[in-house]
Design a protein around this motif. Sequence first.
Motif, PDB file in Angstrom:
ATOM      1  N   THR A  54      38.853  32.341  46.086  1.00 58.83           N
ATOM      2  CA  THR A  54      39.602  33.055  45.050  1.00 58.83           C
ATOM      3  C   THR A  54      38.949  34.394  44.736  1.00 58.83           C
ATOM      4  N   GLY A  55      37.629  34.460  44.819  1.00 55.69           N
ATOM      5  CA  GLY A  55      36.946  35.732  44.605  1.00 55.69           C
ATOM      6  C   GLY A  55      37.325  36.754  45.665  1.00 55.69           C
ATOM      7  N   PHE A  56      37.403  36.315  46.914  1.00 52.32           N
ATOM      8  CA  PHE A  56      37.839  37.211  47.982  1.00 52.32           C
ATOM      9  C   PHE A  56      39.265  37.690  47.745  1.00 52.32           C
ATOM     10  N   LEU A  57      40.152  36.774  47.338  1.00 47.74           N
ATOM     11  CA  LEU A  57      41.541  37.169  47.112  1.00 47.74           C
ATOM     12  C   LEU A  57      41.668  38.131  45.931  1.00 47.74           C
ATOM     13  N   THR A  58      40.859  37.927  44.901  1.00 52.58           N
ATOM     14  CA  THR A  58      40.870  38.858  43.775  1.00 52.58           C
ATOM     15  C   THR A  58      40.436  40.239  44.229  1.00 52.58           C
ATOM     16  N   TRP A  59      39.364  40.284  45.015  1.00 54.57           N
ATOM     17  CA  TRP A  59      38.893  41.561  45.551  1.00 54.57           C
ATOM     18  C   TRP A  59      39.970  42.207  46.420  1.00 54.57           C
ATOM     19  N   THR A  60      40.600  41.411  47.288  1.00 53.03           N
ATOM     20  CA  THR A  60      41.649  41.935  48.158  1.00 53.03           C
ATOM     21  C   THR A  60      42.829  42.445  47.345  1.00 53.03           C
ATOM     22  N   ALA A  61      43.192  41.699  46.298  1.00 52.38           N
ATOM     23  CA  ALA A  61      44.297  42.134  45.436  1.00 52.38           C
ATOM     24  C   ALA A  61      43.972  43.472  44.782  1.00 52.38           C
ATOM     25  N   ASP A  62      42.733  43.644  44.353  1.00 50.06           N
ATOM     26  CA  ASP A  62      42.329  44.919  43.752  1.00 50.06           C
ATOM     27  C   ASP A  62      42.401  46.054  44.772  1.00 50.06           C
ATOM     28  N   ILE A  63      41.975  45.776  46.003  1.00 51.67           N
ATOM     29  CA  ILE A  63      42.032  46.784  47.062  1.00 51.67           C
ATOM     30  C   ILE A  63      43.481  47.175  47.330  1.00 51.67           C
ATOM     31  N   PRO A  75      51.662  45.797  46.288  1.00 51.06           N
ATOM     32  CA  PRO A  75      51.670  44.712  45.292  1.00 51.06           C
ATOM     33  C   PRO A  75      50.746  43.559  45.705  1.00 51.06           C
ATOM     34  N   ALA A  76      49.922  43.110  44.771  1.00 50.42           N
ATOM     35  CA  ALA A  76      48.995  42.019  45.071  1.00 50.42           C
ATOM     36  C   ALA A  76      49.727  40.734  45.445  1.00 50.42           C
ATOM     37  N   LEU A  77      50.928  40.548  44.903  1.00 49.43           N
ATOM     38  CA  LEU A  77      51.678  39.327  45.202  1.00 49.43           C
ATOM     39  C   LEU A  77      52.151  39.266  46.653  1.00 49.43           C
ATOM     40  N   LEU A  80      43.965  26.418  48.944  1.00 47.05           N
ATOM     41  CA  LEU A  80      45.103  27.332  48.975  1.00 47.05           C
ATOM     42  C   LEU A  80      45.940  27.200  47.714  1.00 47.05           C
ATOM     43  N   GLY A  81      46.102  25.971  47.221  1.00 48.67           N
ATOM     44  CA  GLY A  81      46.847  25.780  45.980  1.00 48.67           C
ATOM     45  C   GLY A  81      46.151  26.433  44.801  1.00 48.67           C
ATOM     46  N   THR A  82      44.837  26.301  44.739  1.00 49.72           N
ATOM     47  CA  THR A  82      44.066  26.946  43.668  1.00 49.72           C
ATOM     48  C   THR A  82      44.193  28.454  43.747  1.00 49.72           C
ATOM     49  N   ALA A  83      44.130  28.996  44.959  1.00 43.06           N
ATOM     50  CA  ALA A  83      44.240  30.446  45.137  1.00 43.06           C
ATOM     51  C   ALA A  83      45.628  30.949  44.738  1.00 43.06           C
ATOM     52  N   HIS A  84      46.653  30.186  45.062  1.00 47.59           N
ATOM     53  CA  HIS A  84      48.021  30.556  44.699  1.00 47.59           C
ATOM     54  C   HIS A  84      48.158  30.655  43.182  1.00 47.59           C
ATOM     55  N   LEU A 101      50.312  38.894  48.941  1.00 47.45           N
ATOM     56  CA  LEU A 101      49.439  37.895  49.558  1.00 47.45           C
ATOM     57  C   LEU A 101      50.037  36.491  49.497  1.00 47.45           C
ATOM     58  N   VAL A 102      50.912  36.261  48.543  1.00 45.26           N
ATOM     59  CA  VAL A 102      51.382  34.896  48.290  1.00 45.26           C
ATOM     60  C   VAL A 102      52.117  34.284  49.479  1.00 45.26           C
ATOM     61  N   PRO A 103      53.058  35.008  50.134  1.00 49.65           N
ATOM     62  CA  PRO A 103      53.738  34.374  51.279  1.00 49.65           C
ATOM     63  C   PRO A 103      52.779  33.916  52.372  1.00 49.65           C
ATOM     64  N   ALA A 104      51.730  34.683  52.614  1.00 47.08           N
ATOM     65  CA  ALA A 104      50.761  34.273  53.633  1.00 47.08           C
ATOM     66  C   ALA A 104      50.052  32.987  53.226  1.00 47.08           C
ATOM     67  N   LEU A 105      49.720  32.858  51.941  1.00 48.26           N
ATOM     68  CA  LEU A 105      49.086  31.632  51.459  1.00 48.26           C
ATOM     69  C   LEU A 105      50.026  30.443  51.596  1.00 48.26           C
ATOM     70  N   ASP A 106      51.303  30.655  51.251  1.00 51.49           N
ATOM     71  CA  ASP A 106      52.283  29.575  51.375  1.00 51.49           C
ATOM     72  C   ASP A 106      52.396  29.089  52.821  1.00 51.49           C
ATOM     73  N   LEU A 107      52.437  30.033  53.751  1.00 50.13           N
ATOM     74  CA  LEU A 107      52.578  29.668  55.156  1.00 50.13           C
ATOM     75  C   LEU A 107      51.327  28.964  55.680  1.00 50.13           C
ATOM     76  N   LEU A 108      50.174  29.421  55.240  1.00 51.75           N
ATOM     77  CA  LEU A 108      48.941  28.740  55.630  1.00 51.75           C
ATOM     78  C   LEU A 108      48.901  27.315  55.087  1.00 51.75           C
TER      79      LEU A 108
END
Length: 358
Positions: free
Chosen positions: A299-308, A315-317, A340-344, A319-326
Amino acid sequence: MSTSTRTGPAGIAEHAELLWAAVTTGDEYTAGDVVVQALGQGLEPESVLLDVIGAVQRKVGREWAANRLTVAQEHAATAINDRVIASFGYVLQRPEPHLGRVTVACVDGEWHAMPARLLAEVLRLRGFHVDYLGAQVPAPHLVAHLHRTGPDAVALSSSIATRLPTAHATITACQAAATPVIAGGAAFGPDGRYARLLGAEAWAPDARTAADKLAEPLPRPQIGHQPLDDLPHLADQEYTLVTRSSGNLVRAVIAGLEERIPAMRSYTDLQRQHTAEDIAHIVDFLATALYVGDSELFTGFLTWTADILTARGVPALSLVPALDLLEAELRDFPRATELLGTAHKHLAARAAGSGPSA
């Protein structure tokens, strides 16, 4: 301006601003002059290293993340800082080594060498005999060096969390060579949790603390120690299976995204390459989180990626479709599915304004 001001906090800040201006305009000669002048005005060499050069290097990273420096500018600034550090040997009276011998190296695959370089210089200033091996040191070569030189300790640096499995193997290999390890760098967590988890004898949050700790002998390593002793959850093989199937996972996610986002079908080869690289990073961090058994790493990596992404107008969101597919691809992997559920949920909370980085 008085000498005391020039060597106090205001003086340090002044020199840091001058160095920042020089490295961000690619002016290597001025950068060198700033450091020589700081030393000439009585600023402690260790402070020049850590509070001037180190502070500027950290700012370079922050400004790149905020999209205020390009990748080329970040690389150029880092290269100038590295060459400025090299000039220390020409302007300082080096103390004769009178403390222990320390090998300083980056984990294999870790190309961010500046933290290790700064530590090596601080240790030399304090009187250690230092073997600085630089970036991306394969474990077999590191161990061969240990057998040849017999240092008192290895200082192992890593900034990229996905190198933690490699760091673990390297720590274990050093310990098998009867050499204790002190770990440092962002990869090991702000509180050193992953250094402890992976069995390092010590951890330090910065170069000063590392030098202080190395002034006393580190605990001797436990002989016969194995990686699985630290991480019994690896017995479920999820990390291994996700790592081995990473290429297939990336391809499956790209195919799924093209179904959900038809515009992706007209991407150029370069756009597809960047998309594949981004998804591969997500898979790599997921695998690393499985390795250490810590959802906060992912989740820390995803937060950093969302900020980038946000800093670059994406849009940070997205990322969500990729998480769903994974999650769909890994539905038979309980720990991966939970991560993945926690990250979503984390990303959704962030988008709603209640996340930690909102």
